[in-house]
Design a protein around this motif. Structure first.
Motif, PDB file in Angstrom:
ATOM      1  N   ILE A   1      14.736  58.690  19.248  1.00  0.00           N
ATOM      2  CA  ILE A   1      13.478  58.672  19.998  1.00  0.00           C
ATOM      3  C   ILE A   1      13.536  57.541  21.017  1.00  0.00           C
ATOM      4  O   ILE A   1      13.866  56.405  20.667  1.00  0.00           O
ATOM      5  CB  ILE A   1      12.281  58.485  19.043  1.00  0.00           C
ATOM      6  N   LYS A   2      13.201  57.840  22.256  1.00  0.00           N
ATOM      7  CA  LYS A   2      13.357  56.862  23.339  1.00  0.00           C
ATOM      8  C   LYS A   2      12.625  55.557  23.054  1.00  0.00           C
ATOM      9  O   LYS A   2      13.176  54.463  23.240  1.00  0.00           O
ATOM     10  CB  LYS A   2      12.872  57.470  24.654  1.00  0.00           C
ATOM     11  N   ASP A   3      11.395  55.641  22.586  1.00  0.00           N
ATOM     12  CA  ASP A   3      10.606  54.438  22.334  1.00  0.00           C
ATOM     13  C   ASP A   3      11.138  53.619  21.153  1.00  0.00           C
ATOM     14  O   ASP A   3      10.720  52.479  20.948  1.00  0.00           O
ATOM     15  CB  ASP A   3       9.144  54.811  22.068  1.00  0.00           C
ATOM     16  N   GLN A   4      12.057  54.213  20.366  1.00  0.00           N
ATOM     17  CA  GLN A   4      12.620  53.531  19.199  1.00  0.00           C
ATOM     18  C   GLN A   4      14.012  52.969  19.454  1.00  0.00           C
ATOM     19  O   GLN A   4      14.651  52.459  18.538  1.00  0.00           O
ATOM     20  CB  GLN A   4      12.689  54.514  18.017  1.00  0.00           C
ATOM     21  N   LEU A   5      14.471  53.053  20.703  1.00  0.00           N
ATOM     22  CA  LEU A   5      15.847  52.636  21.010  1.00  0.00           C
ATOM     23  C   LEU A   5      16.096  51.178  20.643  1.00  0.00           C
ATOM     24  O   LEU A   5      17.147  50.831  20.095  1.00  0.00           O
ATOM     25  CB  LEU A   5      16.138  52.857  22.496  1.00  0.00           C
ATOM     26  N   ILE A   6      15.140  50.321  20.939  1.00  0.00           N
ATOM     27  CA  ILE A   6      15.311  48.887  20.687  1.00  0.00           C
ATOM     28  C   ILE A   6      14.881  48.526  19.272  1.00  0.00           C
ATOM     29  O   ILE A   6      15.623  47.887  18.520  1.00  0.00           O
ATOM     30  CB  ILE A   6      14.520  48.063  21.720  1.00  0.00           C
ATOM     31  N   THR A   7      13.679  48.961  18.884  1.00  0.00           N
ATOM     32  CA  THR A   7      13.141  48.565  17.581  1.00  0.00           C
ATOM     33  C   THR A   7      13.781  49.325  16.418  1.00  0.00           C
ATOM     34  O   THR A   7      13.755  48.858  15.282  1.00  0.00           O
ATOM     35  CB  THR A   7      11.622  48.799  17.538  1.00  0.00           C
ATOM     36  N   GLY A   8      14.378  50.492  16.689  1.00  0.00           N
ATOM     37  CA  GLY A   8      14.925  51.295  15.608  1.00  0.00           C
ATOM     38  C   GLY A   8      16.384  51.055  15.297  1.00  0.00           C
ATOM     39  O   GLY A   8      16.927  51.647  14.353  1.00  0.00           O
ATOM     40  N   LEU A   9      17.041  50.176  16.048  1.00  0.00           N
ATOM     41  CA  LEU A   9      18.460  49.915  15.825  1.00  0.00           C
ATOM     42  C   LEU A   9      18.670  49.222  14.490  1.00  0.00           C
ATOM     43  O   LEU A   9      17.960  48.268  14.150  1.00  0.00           O
ATOM     44  CB  LEU A   9      19.015  49.049  16.956  1.00  0.00           C
ATOM     45  N   LEU A  10      19.633  49.691  13.716  1.00  0.00           N
ATOM     46  CA  LEU A  10      19.937  49.068  12.424  1.00  0.00           C
ATOM     47  C   LEU A  10      20.333  47.606  12.630  1.00  0.00           C
ATOM     48  O   LEU A  10      21.254  47.302  13.380  1.00  0.00           O
ATOM     49  CB  LEU A  10      21.076  49.809  11.725  1.00  0.00           C
ATOM     50  N   GLY A  11      19.625  46.695  11.967  1.00  0.00           N
ATOM     51  CA  GLY A  11      19.915  45.278  12.112  1.00  0.00           C
ATOM     52  C   GLY A  11      19.305  44.651  13.340  1.00  0.00           C
ATOM     53  O   GLY A  11      19.493  43.467  13.591  1.00  0.00           O
ATOM     54  N   GLY A  12      18.574  45.443  14.135  1.00  0.00           N
ATOM     55  CA  GLY A  12      17.967  44.902  15.346  1.00  0.00           C
ATOM     56  C   GLY A  12      18.973  44.745  16.466  1.00  0.00           C
ATOM     57  O   GLY A  12      20.126  45.182  16.381  1.00  0.00           O
ATOM     58  N   THR A  13      18.534  44.113  17.539  1.00  0.00           N
ATOM     59  CA  THR A  13      19.397  43.978  18.720  1.00  0.00           C
ATOM     60  C   THR A  13      20.609  43.092  18.458  1.00  0.00           C
ATOM     61  O   THR A  13      21.571  43.129  19.223  1.00  0.00           O
ATOM     62  CB  THR A  13      18.599  43.417  19.908  1.00  0.00           C
ATOM     63  N   ASN A  14      20.574  42.284  17.386  1.00  0.00           N
ATOM     64  CA  ASN A  14      21.740  41.480  17.046  1.00  0.00           C
ATOM     65  C   ASN A  14      22.960  42.324  16.688  1.00  0.00           C
ATOM     66  O   ASN A  14      24.088  41.840  16.680  1.00  0.00           O
ATOM     67  CB  ASN A  14      21.421  40.554  15.858  1.00  0.00           C
ATOM     68  N   MET A  15      22.729  43.598  16.369  1.00  0.00           N
ATOM     69  CA  MET A  15      23.822  44.470  15.957  1.00  0.00           C
ATOM     70  C   MET A  15      24.494  45.193  17.116  1.00  0.00           C
ATOM     71  O   MET A  15      25.419  45.963  16.909  1.00  0.00           O
ATOM     72  CB  MET A  15      23.275  45.530  14.978  1.00  0.00           C
ATOM     73  N   VAL A  16      24.025  44.959  18.345  1.00  0.00           N
ATOM     74  CA  VAL A  16      24.487  45.751  19.486  1.00  0.00           C
ATOM     75  C   VAL A  16      26.002  45.705  19.650  1.00  0.00           C
ATOM     76  O   VAL A  16      26.677  46.742  19.697  1.00  0.00           O
ATOM     77  CB  VAL A  16      23.787  45.277  20.778  1.00  0.00           C
ATOM     78  N   ALA A  17      26.575  44.506  19.742  1.00  0.00           N
ATOM     79  CA  ALA A  17      28.013  44.400  19.994  1.00  0.00           C
ATOM     80  C   ALA A  17      28.832  44.947  18.834  1.00  0.00           C
ATOM     81  O   ALA A  17      29.865  45.597  19.037  1.00  0.00           O
ATOM     82  CB  ALA A  17      28.397  42.944  20.276  1.00  0.00           C
ATOM     83  N   ILE A  18      28.381  44.701  17.604  1.00  0.00           N
ATOM     84  CA  ILE A  18      29.093  45.200  16.430  1.00  0.00           C
ATOM     85  C   ILE A  18      29.069  46.727  16.397  1.00  0.00           C
ATOM     86  O   ILE A  18      30.092  47.386  16.173  1.00  0.00           O
ATOM     87  CB  ILE A  18      28.475  44.627  15.145  1.00  0.00           C
ATOM     88  N   ASN A  19      27.881  47.303  16.632  1.00  0.00           N
ATOM     89  CA  ASN A  19      27.788  48.762  16.655  1.00  0.00           C
ATOM     90  C   ASN A  19      28.632  49.367  17.771  1.00  0.00           C
ATOM     91  O   ASN A  19      29.288  50.395  17.588  1.00  0.00           O
ATOM     92  CB  ASN A  19      26.322  49.193  16.827  1.00  0.00           C
ATOM     93  N   LEU A  20      28.615  48.722  18.934  1.00  0.00           N
ATOM     94  CA  LEU A  20      29.403  49.232  20.054  1.00  0.00           C
ATOM     95  C   LEU A  20      30.897  49.126  19.759  1.00  0.00           C
ATOM     96  O   LEU A  20      31.687  50.002  20.144  1.00  0.00           O
ATOM     97  CB  LEU A  20      29.063  48.475  21.342  1.00  0.00           C
ATOM     98  N   ALA A  21      31.300  48.058  19.055  1.00  0.00           N
ATOM     99  CA  ALA A  21      32.708  47.907  18.673  1.00  0.00           C
ATOM    100  C   ALA A  21      33.156  49.082  17.823  1.00  0.00           C
ATOM    101  O   ALA A  21      34.232  49.655  18.027  1.00  0.00           O
ATOM    102  CB  ALA A  21      32.913  46.596  17.924  1.00  0.00           C
ATOM    103  N   GLU A  22      32.315  49.475  16.870  1.00  0.00           N
ATOM    104  CA  GLU A  22      32.658  50.615  16.023  1.00  0.00           C
ATOM    105  C   GLU A  22      32.616  51.918  16.821  1.00  0.00           C
ATOM    106  O   GLU A  22      33.444  52.809  16.625  1.00  0.00           O
ATOM    107  CB  GLU A  22      31.702  50.685  14.843  1.00  0.00           C
ATOM    108  N   ALA A  23      31.665  52.014  17.757  1.00  0.00           N
ATOM    109  CA  ALA A  23      31.518  53.241  18.540  1.00  0.00           C
ATOM    110  C   ALA A  23      32.718  53.489  19.445  1.00  0.00           C
ATOM    111  O   ALA A  23      33.157  54.628  19.615  1.00  0.00           O
ATOM    112  CB  ALA A  23      30.237  53.189  19.375  1.00  0.00           C
ATOM    113  N   VAL A  24      33.291  52.414  20.022  1.00  0.00           N
ATOM    114  CA  VAL A  24      34.393  52.598  20.977  1.00  0.00           C
ATOM    115  C   VAL A  24      35.765  52.393  20.355  1.00  0.00           C
ATOM    116  O   VAL A  24      36.777  52.837  20.908  1.00  0.00           O
ATOM    117  CB  VAL A  24      34.240  51.650  22.197  1.00  0.00           C
ATOM    118  N   GLY A  25      35.837  51.729  19.174  1.00  0.00           N
ATOM    119  CA  GLY A  25      37.150  51.425  18.599  1.00  0.00           C
ATOM    120  C   GLY A  25      37.311  51.750  17.138  1.00  0.00           C
ATOM    121  O   GLY A  25      38.375  51.482  16.552  1.00  0.00           O
ATOM    122  N   GLY A  26      36.269  52.276  16.516  1.00  0.00           N
ATOM    123  CA  GLY A  26      36.375  52.651  15.110  1.00  0.00           C
ATOM    124  C   GLY A  26      36.424  51.460  14.177  1.00  0.00           C
ATOM    125  O   GLY A  26      36.171  50.316  14.554  1.00  0.00           O
TER     126      GLY A  26
END
Length: 577
Positions: free
Chosen positions: A345-370
């Motif tokens: 859901i668009k309005d949940q993009l920021i608030t709905g992320l597992l672990g909050g925005t602190n997880m962005v780089a970690i999640n992206l690492a898994e998304a692009v490199g497994g």
């Protein structure tokens, strides 16, 4: 590693730096699985650095070897080491998270950290190298009373180091606890023992190479992540920004300022602390003495500025790319953030992320490199903390052994062997203290500590350092009173700010809705906008009023200092300048 486990890593890493809003660290960490890739890479890193420490111990014989690696580090190597000492896991993870949540405004921290480096390069680097020997107190005390100025400089340095060390030890302990499933206290003790081993046996040589390895790993990991993310947009930043605007719930607002920092006074105060605090950090200033001459010192800052600036560009790309790429991966979001068809859901993009925005780089690492790349980033996060801890410990030990013991207690009559022994004992004591404080602060929100360290460095160290180099009328009395005024005002104003007074000490007030909320006695989150002017004013005021015999000596010595400061005549390594 499980999602919950990685969340704990991020809470440990980011809360100490105050780069993201987070609750107090809790003492309970759920460990249901471990990331074997991260453990293997961690073991390889530790083995390599212990090997370097053994090699460095064979080369560490004199005080110069221990404090400054014998001045044999090149400008390029020192630039990488400075970058390794300065680029934190919180910068990598926190700033990318801020960009993800706030867009353009998320760069306020990276700009604040970065703009301090041109100040150092053009204003101070050569002068510091020409005037100093082992610590920045050598510079500030060059023409003043040794006992008074070195005592003040050592106290402010130790306060900065202490606040930094607590935050780093809590983060490192949580990380190792999660990777290995160890009890927290065992994790903290393990990190402390590793750090003491590097410094006691390898001195600055081992510390330097640990920092260089860490810088290469972090830059490599961030580069791979940014390139892999950009590939999803056919390497078109314009397309990345266009899609980010479409996907983000904030729309066009993410491409302009104003969504993160709305109070200009707090923004200016934060910027002053980050900019001038960088130029007053003892573990950073100490690195200028590891090169052979002033020319290499200037090169060091040039290379470091390039590496650090490049690093922050990568975090900017990672943050914006994550807005689009993570929105396409619902597995990174809470169930309530997903629509019936499984999309985010668009309005949940920021608030709905597992672990909050602190997880962005970690999640992206898994998304692009497994999972493999996720493990690599976890190991790099540990390497980052360990490198910073080693640099801080060495700076603190140097303040005790070189400034306090050799020049204040022994009054310059100690020999090198005794001084090195005192430094190693000081390292051991600092290590034990860091372990104890790391365990004691496990469940506390220590977000204010690194911010306070920067504020103290900007308020106590930077004004005295700059005035001692460039103002000939400055006196010992002015430097003493100004330095301590900056130190005490920075600490005092931080204590009465909301971060400590409300969040830590628990003072609250009832708002308009009738809800009790944490409050501070002052509206500032960072004291630099007040404490820095206080320090400069006290330096000026008490220097111009000083007509003592000591003041006459101080002023008369400025001409000779100026010659050495600008030419390097009489400085160690001057022949090669």
């Amino acid at each position: 590693m499980t999602r919950l486990g990685m969340w704990g890593v991020l809470a440990a890493l980011l809360v100490p730096f105050g780069l993201a809003a987070a609750p107090a660290l809790t003492g309970t960490v759920v460990q249901s699985s471990v990331n074997m890739t991260a453990i293997i890479m961690f073991v390889i890193f530790v083995g390599a650095t212990l090997g370097i420490t053994y090699w460095a111990s064979k080369r560490t014989r004199t005080a110069s070897d221990f404090y400054t690696a014998g001045g044999g580090i090149t400008g390029m190597q020192n630039g990488l080491a400075i970058a390794g000492d300065f680029m934190s896991a919180a910068s990598f993870l926190g700033i990318s998270g801020l960009v993800f949540a706030s867009g353009y405004d998320g760069l306020i921290y990276s700009i604040g950290f970065l703009v301090g480096w041109p100040v150092i390069m053009f204003l101070m680097a050569e002068q510091i190298r020409n005037l100093g020997k082992f610590t920045f107190a050598d510079v500030t005390s060059y023409r003043f009373g040794q006992t008074q100025i070195r005592t003040m400089a050592a106290i402010s340095s130790l306060v900065v180091v202490a606040f930094y060390l607590i935050a780093q030890m809590v983060g490192a302990g949580k990380l190792i606890q999660l990777l290995f499933g160890l009890d927290y206290w065992i994790a903290v003790v393990s990190v402390g023992l590793l750090m003491m081993t590097y410094v006691i046996f390898g001195g600055m040589t081992a510390t330097t190479w640990v920092q260089i390895i860490k810088a290469v790993l972090l830059l490599s990991g961030a580069t791979f992540m940014a390139v892999a993310a950009l590939a999803a947009f056919d390497f078109s930043p314009e397309e990345m920004f266009r899609q980010a605007v479409e996907v983000s719930p904030k729309g066009d607002a993410i491409m302009g300022p104003g969504s993160l920092v709305k109070d200009p006074i707090n923004a200016i105060s934060l910027g002053l602390a980050l900019m001038f605090g960088t130029a007053g950090l003892p573990h950073i200033l100490m690195r200028f003495f590891t090169v052979p001459n002033a020319k290499e010192a200037r090169k060091s800052v040039f290379y470091a500025t390039g590496f650090i600036g490049y690093f922050y560009i990568l975090t900017f790309i990672i943050g914006f790319a994550a807005i689009v790429l993570l929105s396409q991966n619902p597995q990174f979001f809470k169930p309530e953030a997903l629509a019936a068809d499984g999309t985010v859901i668009k309005d949940q993009l920021i608030t709905g992320l597992l672990g909050g925005t602190n997880m962005v780089a970690i999640n992206l690492a898994e998304a692009v490199g497994g999972n493999l790349f996720l493990g690599f980033i976890s190991a790099v996060a540990f390497a980052t903390i360990l490198a910073v801890v080693a640099g801080l410990t060495l700076a603190g030990a140097s303040a005790i052994s070189h400034d306090l013991y050799a020049n204040v207690i022994a009054r310059g009559r100690s020999n090198e062997t005794t001084e090195i022994r005192v430094s190693r004992i000081a390292t051991l004591c600092l290590g034990v203290l860091a372990i104890g404080l790391g365990i004691a602060f496990e469940t506390q929100n220590v977000a204010f500590m690194v911010g306070l360290a920067f504020a103290i460095a900007a308020s106590a160290n930077f004004p005295v350092l700059v005035a001692s180099i460039f103002w000939g009328k400055m006196t010992t009395r002015g430097a003493m009173i100004g330095g301590f005024a900056g130190l005490f005002s920075a600490v005092g104003l931080t204590i009465v700010s909301k971060a400590v007074w409300g969040d830590v000490l628990g003072f609250t007030a009832v708002n308009a809705e009738g809800v009790a909320v944490p409050v501070g006695l002052i509206p500032l989150d960072n004291p630099a906008i007040i404490s820095i002017p206080i320090a400069f004013f006290c330096i000026w005021f008490f220097s111009i009023l000083d007509n003592s015999e000591r003041a006459k000596i101080d002023r008369a010595a400025y001409a000779a200092q100026r010659i050495r400061c600008e030419t390097g005549i009489g400085a160690e390594g001057a022949a090669s300048h």
